[in-house]
Design a protein around this motif. Sequence first.
Motif, short mmCIF file in Angstrom:
data_model
loop_
_atom_site.label_atom_id
_atom_site.label_comp_id
_atom_site.label_asym_id
_atom_site.label_seq_id
_atom_site.Cartn_x
_atom_site.Cartn_y
_atom_site.Cartn_z
N TYR A 1 3.52 6.19 -1.06
CA TYR A 1 2.10 6.53 -1.21
C TYR A 1 1.46 6.74 0.17
CZ TYR A 1 2.56 5.35 -6.12
OH TYR A 1 2.95 5.33 -7.44
N TYR A 2 1.97 7.72 0.89
CA TYR A 2 1.44 8.00 2.21
C TYR A 2 0.07 8.67 2.13
CZ TYR A 2 6.17 7.13 4.01
OH TYR A 2 7.37 6.56 4.34
N THR A 3 -0.72 8.51 3.19
CA THR A 3 -2.02 9.15 3.29
C THR A 3 -1.84 10.65 3.49
OG1 THR A 3 -2.89 7.16 4.35
CG2 THR A 3 -4.20 9.18 4.56
N SER A 4 -2.62 11.43 2.79
CA SER A 4 -2.56 12.88 2.93
C SER A 4 -3.28 13.30 4.22
CB SER A 4 -3.21 13.57 1.72
OG SER A 4 -3.22 14.97 1.88
N LEU B 1 -10.81 10.50 8.17
CA LEU B 1 -9.69 9.81 7.53
C LEU B 1 -9.80 8.29 7.70
CD1 LEU B 1 -6.76 12.16 8.59
CD2 LEU B 1 -7.62 11.82 6.27
N LYS C 1 -12.63 7.28 5.21
CA LYS C 1 -12.35 7.58 3.80
C LYS C 1 -11.06 6.94 3.30
CE LYS C 1 -11.46 11.48 0.69
NZ LYS C 1 -11.31 12.95 0.60
N ASP C 2 -10.00 7.02 4.08
CA ASP C 2 -8.68 6.61 3.60
C ASP C 2 -8.21 5.26 4.14
OD1 ASP C 2 -7.52 9.09 2.07
OD2 ASP C 2 -8.45 9.91 3.86
N TYR C 3 -8.71 4.85 5.29
CA TYR C 3 -8.24 3.62 5.90
C TYR C 3 -9.28 2.51 5.91
CZ TYR C 3 -4.34 6.49 7.54
OH TYR C 3 -3.25 7.33 7.60
N GLU D 1 0.79 2.28 8.94
CA GLU D 1 1.45 3.40 8.26
C GLU D 1 2.37 4.17 9.21
OE1 GLU D 1 0.44 7.28 5.42
OE2 GLU D 1 -1.21 6.23 6.44
N ARG E 1 0.81 -1.22 0.00
CA ARG E 1 0.00 0.00 0.00
C ARG E 1 0.85 1.27 0.00
NH1 ARG E 1 -5.40 1.13 2.76
NH2 ARG E 1 -5.47 3.40 3.03
#
Length: 396
Positions: free
Chosen positions: A193-196, A225, A228-230, A240, A141
């Motif tokens: 590709y880290y989470t913003s 977050l 939406k992202d995880y 992460e 990821r």
Amino acid sequence: MDADAALELVKHGTTLLLLDVPQYTLIGVDTQMFSVGPSFKGIKMIPPGPHFVYYSSSSRDGKEFSPIIGFFVDTCPSEVIVRRWDQQEERLVKVSEEEEERYCQAVKSLEFDRQLGPYNLSQNGDWKQLSNYISKSIIVRFEPIGGEISVACEPGMVNNIPKMVMEKTLDDQLEISKFSTSVNKNVNSRRCYYTSIPRFIKQKGLQGQELTSLNLDKTQLLETLLIKDYGGSEDVLLGELQFAFIAFLMGQSLEAFLQWKSLVSLLFGCTKAPFHTRTRLFTKFIRVIYYQLKYGLQKDSRDTSGAVSGASALLDDSWLSADSFLYRLCKDFFSLMHDASSVDGHLLSWTRKLQELLENNLGWEFKPNSVVDGMHFEEDDEFAPVVEMCDDPSYN
């Protein structure tokens, strides 16, 4: 580790076969780093699971080193990972499938056994504490295209951010290096590709006090977050956090440090989530950062096998001073714990351990000063938080 487990690793551990690596090159696996000698061909008895491999090429006299290049792997029992040193590019590269199969058979026939250094199993416990949320899916990821992580891929980032002492150290390392490697090519495709993580919350229709409140307590941002992202997974977020810390500490990646800092700031910036909606997450988070700092604050050392500890000297006074971001975040969080009307017992226990670690290792002082159940309070006992113990095995 007991004798049976050690014997099992002798038979079924992973082997990292490294071919044609020049003498004096630094090779690291997890918390261990080796200086390549004339007969070195790799490392054996690596426990199956996630690992971080990193290296730094040397000048011929062994006095100057290039920026570190690192990559994550998730290994299987009896696996052989083969890399060959590319002299022109000064980095490790994969070999063809045919070559790889031939070398795998040679390793299993013990042809290289005397040229392989053993993985120090006594340090595997430290590594597991640093990587217990990292899995193959976490690696896939967040790793960059090609898998290589290096500050040499981050010159644009280095030039465009305000620099604290630690960041300047990494910048200087990149600037003064006399090595030119291909890792500098196509750097935009080699970023992780880290989470913003937004530094500030902006929401249409909200102004003034409401918007200020959202930014003072980042609980809502955390919830957004996570969904939406995880995908709703707290463990992916923690994975992460560990991925970024390892890439920073062992790989000396500035991008990784900034991501770790963003995630730590996000979590420590929540005032409601630790007590109401995400108590279990915060207990696990405090435990993760406790082991990260406990390891990172250790001084470099040489063990009996000749391997050098992978801890970077960067994690010292250069960014852990009393005016650092981490001190301010921890001080506010400890104060938050003090002011709470009730606190989960597991969360309180790990928070106490973290506070003691910072006080004992760094000499940091956190007011208030009196002690109630291991936490420091300045008011009378009647104002201390109520401790609530939850019988949940996931805390252990």
